[in-house]
Design an enzyme around this catalytic site. Structure first.
Site, short mmCIF file in Angstrom:
data_model
loop_
_atom_site.label_atom_id
_atom_site.label_comp_id
_atom_site.label_asym_id
_atom_site.label_seq_id
_atom_site.Cartn_x
_atom_site.Cartn_y
_atom_site.Cartn_z
N ASP A 34 0.83 -1.21 0.00
CA ASP A 34 0.00 0.00 0.00
C ASP A 34 0.87 1.26 0.00
O ASP A 34 2.01 1.24 0.44
CB ASP A 34 -0.91 -0.03 1.23
CG ASP A 34 -2.14 0.86 1.06
OD1 ASP A 34 -2.38 1.35 -0.07
OD2 ASP A 34 -2.85 1.08 2.06
N ASN A 82 -10.77 -2.73 -5.82
CA ASN A 82 -10.03 -1.72 -6.57
C ASN A 82 -10.67 -1.38 -7.93
O ASN A 82 -10.34 -0.36 -8.53
CB ASN A 82 -8.56 -2.13 -6.77
CG ASN A 82 -7.72 -2.07 -5.51
OD1 ASN A 82 -6.82 -2.88 -5.29
ND2 ASN A 82 -8.00 -1.12 -4.63
C1 IPE Z 1 -5.41 -2.88 -0.50
O1 IPE Z 1 -5.07 -1.54 -0.63
C2 IPE Z 1 -5.36 -3.55 -1.83
C3 IPE Z 1 -4.04 -3.69 -2.42
C4 IPE Z 1 -2.91 -3.37 -1.87
C5 IPE Z 1 -4.02 -4.26 -3.73
P1 IPE Z 1 -6.19 -0.40 -0.78
O2 IPE Z 1 -5.47 0.89 -0.78
O3 IPE Z 1 -7.07 -0.70 -1.92
O4 IPE Z 1 -7.02 -0.60 0.58
P2 IPE Z 1 -8.00 0.38 1.34
O5 IPE Z 1 -8.95 0.92 0.32
O6 IPE Z 1 -7.16 1.46 1.93
O7 IPE Z 1 -8.65 -0.46 2.38
C1 IPE Z 2 -1.49 0.33 -3.41
O1 IPE Z 2 -1.30 1.68 -3.43
C2 IPE Z 2 -1.71 -0.26 -4.79
C3 IPE Z 2 -3.08 -0.72 -5.03
C4 IPE Z 2 -4.05 -0.70 -4.19
C5 IPE Z 2 -3.36 -1.23 -6.35
P1 IPE Z 2 -2.52 2.71 -3.39
O2 IPE Z 2 -2.87 3.08 -4.78
O3 IPE Z 2 -3.63 2.19 -2.56
O4 IPE Z 2 -1.83 3.95 -2.68
P2 IPE Z 2 -2.51 4.95 -1.65
O5 IPE Z 2 -3.10 4.15 -0.54
O6 IPE Z 2 -3.53 5.72 -2.42
O7 IPE Z 2 -1.36 5.80 -1.19
MG MG Z 3 -4.13 2.37 -0.59
#
Ligand code: IPE
Ligand code: IPE
Ligand code: MG
Length: 250
Positions: A34, A82
């Site tokens: 994340d 996602n």
């Molecule tokens: C979890 O991250 C999913 C992945 C790392 C692929 P998200 O950024 O989507 O999770 P939430 O929305 O903060 O729970």
């Molecule tokens: C994790 O990074 C990757 C995926 C969930 C695909 P994020 O895109 O969730 O990054 P933040 O949480 O917005 O920083």
């Molecule tokens: Mg995230």
């Protein structure tokens, strides 16, 4: 949260990042990658650049896991939730992931890594499904490390898929045990994760390995995923080494 060098020495662990010997090496490490978006935002870059940097980081962490003797690494690349992101971001992520599967699978094969896909194929393009199929077929006999890519993955969807298969196969309810149920999950006969790492400070599971991680140790770090390298992994392993796993016993 991060152990200091003298704390590491106190538990008999190497304080220097280059040392790689741990008393307890988890068999299976699972990572919620994340913070790609925040990493990019911090640098004034578009979010997609964060995903690009995050994807590049997978190779480093896979190599470190292999060196540390970890048998299974699971990475959360794209959740069923996602899909609710803006279309442009989903498109960007898909094209980066497509690139990485195509470009990295030969290298993974050379390094003895077996690639497995955890997740549904519905909703993925036929090209993506074909690329996943090619990469998993190419690497299926490798034994050095297993890299599970949780992609179009949801823990609840996984449980539901398992239940549907069990019903279709007409399994006798009195024969169904937790162990038998586990075999119907995407992870099949792999060991459950011992350690779940989440980067970028969040303290939630976000529908990741909800069945398998029931007794995992959890580790959260403020570091954003693109910056989570070998040393960061080492800190997580050091913290894991200080945990006492009781599994309900005294
Ligand atoms: C979890 O991250 C999913 C992945 C790392 C692929 P998200 O950024 O989507 O999770 P939430 O929305 O903060 O729970
Ligand atoms: C994790 O990074 C990757 C995926 C969930 C695909 P994020 O895109 O969730 O990054 P933040 O949480 O917005 O920083
Ligand atoms: Mg995230």
């Amino acid at each position: 949260m991060t152990p200091k060098p003298d704390e590491l020495r106190a538990v008999g662990l190497p304080a220097e990042p280059k040392d790689t010997k741990f008393v307890k090496v988890p068999s299976h490490v699972a990572i919620i990658m994340d913070g790609n978006g925040r990493w990019a935002q911090q640098r004034g870059l578009p979010r997609v650049e964060g995903h690009r940097a995050g994807t590049r980081n997978i190779r480093t962490v896979l190599q470190a896991c292999t060196d540390f003797g970890i048998q299974v690494l699971t990475i959360y690349a794209f959740s069923t939730e996602n899909w609710n992101r803006p279309v442009e971001e989903v498109k960007g992520l898909m094209s980066i992931l497509m690139e990485v599967i195509t470009e990295e699978s030969e290298e993974m094969h050379r390094q003895g890594a077996r690639l497995c896909h955890l997740g549904r194929t519905d909703g993925l393009s036929p090209e993506m499904c074909a690329a996943i199929h090619r990469a998993t077929e190419l690497t299926k006999n490798n034994t050095r490390i297993t890299l599970n890519v949780a992609f179009n993955y949801g823990g609840r969807a996984e449980i539901l898929d398992a239940v549907k298969r069990i019903l279709r196969e007409g399994v006798d309810p009195s024969e169904l045990t937790e162990e038998k149920f586990s075999h119907y999950l995407y992870t099949g006969d792999q060991p459950d994760p011992d350690l779940v790492i989440r980067t970028a400070s969040e303290m939630r599971l976000s529908n990741f390995l909800v069945w398998q991680a029931a007794y995992a140790e959890y580790y959260s770090t403020p570091t954003y995923w693109p910056d989570f390298g070998r040393e960061e992994l080492q800190k997580a392993l050091a913290a894991y080494n200080k945990r006492e796993r009781r599994f309900g016993r005294l």
